[in-house]
Design a protein around this motif. Sequence first.
Motif, PDB file in Angstrom:
ATOM      1  N   GLU A  61       0.831  -1.185   0.000  1.00  0.00           N
ATOM      2  CA  GLU A  61       0.000   0.000   0.000  1.00  0.00           C
ATOM      3  C   GLU A  61       0.872   1.245   0.000  1.00  0.00           C
ATOM      4  OE1 GLU A  61      -2.938   0.045   3.048  1.00  0.00           O
ATOM      5  OE2 GLU A  61      -3.417  -2.073   2.803  1.00  0.00           O
ATOM      6  N   THR A  62       0.354   2.297  -0.615  1.00  0.00           N
ATOM      7  CA  THR A  62       1.054   3.569  -0.633  1.00  0.00           C
ATOM      8  C   THR A  62       0.114   4.653  -0.140  1.00  0.00           C
ATOM      9  OG1 THR A  62       0.402   3.958  -2.934  1.00  0.00           O
ATOM     10  CG2 THR A  62       2.532   2.876  -2.563  1.00  0.00           C
ATOM     11  N   GLY A  63       0.665   5.849   0.079  1.00  0.00           N
ATOM     12  CA  GLY A  63      -0.155   6.950   0.546  1.00  0.00           C
ATOM     13  C   GLY A  63      -0.291   6.943   2.054  1.00  0.00           C
ATOM     14  N   TYR A  64      -1.075   7.866   2.559  1.00  0.00           N
ATOM     15  CA  TYR A  64      -1.278   7.990   4.001  1.00  0.00           C
ATOM     16  C   TYR A  64      -1.938   6.723   4.531  1.00  0.00           C
ATOM     17  CZ  TYR A  64      -2.492  10.110   8.469  1.00  0.00           C
ATOM     18  OH  TYR A  64      -2.602  10.387   9.807  1.00  0.00           O
ATOM     19  N   GLN A  65      -1.356   6.152   5.574  1.00  0.00           N
ATOM     20  CA  GLN A  65      -1.842   4.878   6.087  1.00  0.00           C
ATOM     21  C   GLN A  65      -3.098   5.072   6.939  1.00  0.00           C
ATOM     22  OE1 GLN A  65       0.888   2.560   8.533  1.00  0.00           O
ATOM     23  NE2 GLN A  65       0.142   0.705   7.552  1.00  0.00           N
ATOM     24  N   THR A  66      -4.114   4.263   6.669  1.00  0.00           N
ATOM     25  CA  THR A  66      -5.361   4.292   7.431  1.00  0.00           C
ATOM     26  C   THR A  66      -5.718   2.869   7.856  1.00  0.00           C
ATOM     27  OG1 THR A  66      -6.712   4.055   5.428  1.00  0.00           O
ATOM     28  CG2 THR A  66      -6.220   6.306   6.159  1.00  0.00           C
ATOM     29  N   PRO A  67      -6.575   2.700   8.859  1.00  0.00           N
ATOM     30  CA  PRO A  67      -6.976   1.356   9.277  1.00  0.00           C
ATOM     31  C   PRO A  67      -7.704   0.601   8.157  1.00  0.00           C
ATOM     32  CG  PRO A  67      -7.554   2.965  10.962  1.00  0.00           C
ATOM     33  CD  PRO A  67      -7.143   3.741   9.744  1.00  0.00           C
ATOM     34  N   LYS A  68      -7.529  -0.709   8.144  1.00  0.00           N
ATOM     35  CA  LYS A  68      -8.314  -1.554   7.251  1.00  0.00           C
ATOM     36  C   LYS A  68      -9.661  -1.838   7.920  1.00  0.00           C
ATOM     37  CE  LYS A  68      -6.299  -4.705   4.722  1.00  0.00           C
ATOM     38  NZ  LYS A  68      -6.217  -4.018   3.416  1.00  0.00           N
ATOM     39  N   VAL A  69     -10.669  -2.126   7.111  1.00  0.00           N
ATOM     40  CA  VAL A  69     -12.024  -2.339   7.628  1.00  0.00           C
ATOM     41  C   VAL A  69     -12.448  -3.784   7.381  1.00  0.00           C
ATOM     42  CG1 VAL A  69     -14.434  -1.627   7.508  1.00  0.00           C
ATOM     43  CG2 VAL A  69     -12.623   0.073   7.215  1.00  0.00           C
ATOM     44  N   ASP A  70     -12.763  -4.470   8.468  1.00  0.00           N
ATOM     45  CA  ASP A  70     -13.236  -5.857   8.422  1.00  0.00           C
ATOM     46  C   ASP A  70     -14.730  -5.856   8.751  1.00  0.00           C
ATOM     47  OD1 ASP A  70     -13.416  -8.655   8.513  1.00  0.00           O
ATOM     48  OD2 ASP A  70     -12.841  -8.710  10.627  1.00  0.00           O
ATOM     49  N   VAL A  71     -15.557  -6.293   7.807  1.00  0.00           N
ATOM     50  CA  VAL A  71     -17.011  -6.287   7.996  1.00  0.00           C
ATOM     51  C   VAL A  71     -17.481  -7.708   8.300  1.00  0.00           C
ATOM     52  CG1 VAL A  71     -19.253  -5.769   6.948  1.00  0.00           C
ATOM     53  CG2 VAL A  71     -17.250  -4.352   6.396  1.00  0.00           C
ATOM     54  N   ARG A  72     -18.230  -7.867   9.395  1.00  0.00           N
ATOM     55  CA  ARG A  72     -18.747  -9.179   9.793  1.00  0.00           C
ATOM     56  C   ARG A  72     -20.261  -9.120   9.937  1.00  0.00           C
ATOM     57  NH1 ARG A  72     -15.009 -13.179   8.887  1.00  0.00           N
ATOM     58  NH2 ARG A  72     -13.125 -11.920   8.612  1.00  0.00           N
ATOM     59  N   ALA A  73     -20.934 -10.196   9.517  1.00  0.00           N
ATOM     60  CA  ALA A  73     -22.394 -10.276   9.568  1.00  0.00           C
ATOM     61  C   ALA A  73     -22.828 -11.171  10.721  1.00  0.00           C
ATOM     62  CB  ALA A  73     -22.945 -10.818   8.253  1.00  0.00           C
ATOM     63  N   ALA A  74     -23.758 -10.679  11.532  1.00  0.00           N
ATOM     64  CA  ALA A  74     -24.354 -11.469  12.612  1.00  0.00           C
ATOM     65  C   ALA A  74     -25.751 -11.894  12.170  1.00  0.00           C
ATOM     66  CB  ALA A  74     -24.424 -10.655  13.894  1.00  0.00           C
ATOM     67  N   VAL A  75     -25.901 -13.173  11.865  1.00  0.00           N
ATOM     68  CA  VAL A  75     -27.162 -13.713  11.356  1.00  0.00           C
ATOM     69  C   VAL A  75     -27.716 -14.698  12.387  1.00  0.00           C
ATOM     70  CG1 VAL A  75     -28.313 -14.891   9.449  1.00  0.00           C
ATOM     71  CG2 VAL A  75     -26.260 -13.519   9.007  1.00  0.00           C
ATOM     72  N   PHE A  76     -28.832 -14.345  12.988  1.00  0.00           N
ATOM     73  CA  PHE A  76     -29.444 -15.188  14.020  1.00  0.00           C
ATOM     74  C   PHE A  76     -30.640 -15.947  13.451  1.00  0.00           C
ATOM     75  CE2 PHE A  76     -27.199 -12.009  16.494  1.00  0.00           C
ATOM     76  CZ  PHE A  76     -26.701 -12.729  17.566  1.00  0.00           C
ATOM     77  N   ARG A  77     -30.801 -17.189  13.923  1.00  0.00           N
ATOM     78  CA  ARG A  77     -31.977 -17.992  13.583  1.00  0.00           C
ATOM     79  C   ARG A  77     -32.354 -18.816  14.803  1.00  0.00           C
ATOM     80  NH1 ARG A  77     -31.562 -22.565   8.996  1.00  0.00           N
ATOM     81  NH2 ARG A  77     -30.549 -23.658  10.745  1.00  0.00           N
ATOM     82  N   GLU A  78     -33.535 -18.554  15.319  1.00  0.00           N
ATOM     83  CA  GLU A  78     -34.044 -19.283  16.490  1.00  0.00           C
ATOM     84  C   GLU A  78     -33.036 -19.275  17.641  1.00  0.00           C
ATOM     85  OE1 GLU A  78     -35.052 -23.112  14.959  1.00  0.00           O
ATOM     86  OE2 GLU A  78     -36.818 -22.388  13.869  1.00  0.00           O
ATOM     87  N   GLY A  79     -32.471 -18.113  17.891  1.00  0.00           N
ATOM     88  CA  GLY A  79     -31.565 -17.960  19.011  1.00  0.00           C
ATOM     89  C   GLY A  79     -30.149 -18.440  18.773  1.00  0.00           C
ATOM     90  N   LYS A  80     -29.840 -18.891  17.574  1.00  0.00           N
ATOM     91  CA  LYS A  80     -28.491 -19.351  17.253  1.00  0.00           C
ATOM     92  C   LYS A  80     -27.855 -18.437  16.201  1.00  0.00           C
ATOM     93  CE  LYS A  80     -29.333 -24.212  18.378  1.00  0.00           C
ATOM     94  NZ  LYS A  80     -29.187 -25.619  17.930  1.00  0.00           N
ATOM     95  N   LEU A  81     -26.530 -18.374  16.236  1.00  0.00           N
ATOM     96  CA  LEU A  81     -25.773 -17.461  15.387  1.00  0.00           C
ATOM     97  C   LEU A  81     -25.052 -18.238  14.290  1.00  0.00           C
ATOM     98  CD1 LEU A  81     -24.763 -14.516  14.991  1.00  0.00           C
ATOM     99  CD2 LEU A  81     -22.944 -15.032  16.657  1.00  0.00           C
ATOM    100  N   LEU A  82     -25.062 -17.682  13.078  1.00  0.00           N
ATOM    101  CA  LEU A  82     -24.439 -18.331  11.925  1.00  0.00           C
ATOM    102  C   LEU A  82     -22.916 -18.175  11.958  1.00  0.00           C
ATOM    103  CD1 LEU A  82     -24.612 -19.701   9.100  1.00  0.00           C
ATOM    104  CD2 LEU A  82     -24.845 -17.382   8.139  1.00  0.00           C
TER     105      LEU A  82
END
Length: 205
Positions: A61-82
Motif C-alpha cells: 500500500e502507498t499513501g497515508y496509512q489508514t486502518p483496514k475495515v473488516d465487515v462481519r455479519a451477525a445472522v441469528f436464527r431461532e436464538g443461534k448465530l451463523l
Amino acid sequence: MEEKWLTWAKQIQSIAQEGLTYTQDNYDYERYIELRQLSAEIMETYTEYDMKTISELFTNETGYQTPKVDVRAAVFREGKLLFVKEKADGKWSLPGGWGDVGFTPGEVAVKEVQEESGYIVEARRLLAVLDHKKHPHPPSPYHIYKVMIECELVGGDAAESIETSDCGFFAQDELPPLSTGRITESQVGMLYNLHNNVTLPPVFD
C-alpha cells in the motif's frame, strides 16, 4: 489489550509509509526505508509471519496509512448465530471479510454471507464498530476496525465456498472452535446481548 511491541511496530511502519509518500529528499527517503525494515524485523521476531510475508504486507500500500475495515455479519436464527468454517485455519468465524471498494458496509455483509454460506440475508442494524487492538485477537500487522452488522435471514441454502468448508448455526453455550483472528468469544457474547436487547445502542471501540 495490544502488546506494546506491536503498537510500536505499527507506529514505526505508519511513520515510514507517510515519509515515503511525502518526502522529496533522497536522504530522508532512505531513512524511511530503514524504518520500514525495522518495523518488519520487529514483526518477524514476535509473530509467526516470515519476513517475505511481512514485507509484502508493509509494502503493498502507498499513501497515508489508514486502518483496514473488516465487515462481519451477525445472522441469528431461532436464538443461534451463523458461523462459517474457514479453510485458512480450520476454525469458525462470522461470515465477512475486508470491506470492498464500491460497496457500503451493509452490502459487504450481505455479499459475504451469500458467498461464504449460501444464505441470503438483508442488512438490518449496525451492532458494533470495534478496534481490533482493544480485543483479545492474535497480533496482526494491520490496524483494523471491525464493523459488525446484524442481518436477517431471508432465503438460500447452506453451501461451501472458496474460503469456507462448512457453515452452521450455534447457540452461545455450544460455540465451535473460533478463528480468533476474526472473532472472539467475548465479541460473540456482545453480539448475543445486542441481539436480545434491541434498544441498546451500537458498541464502539
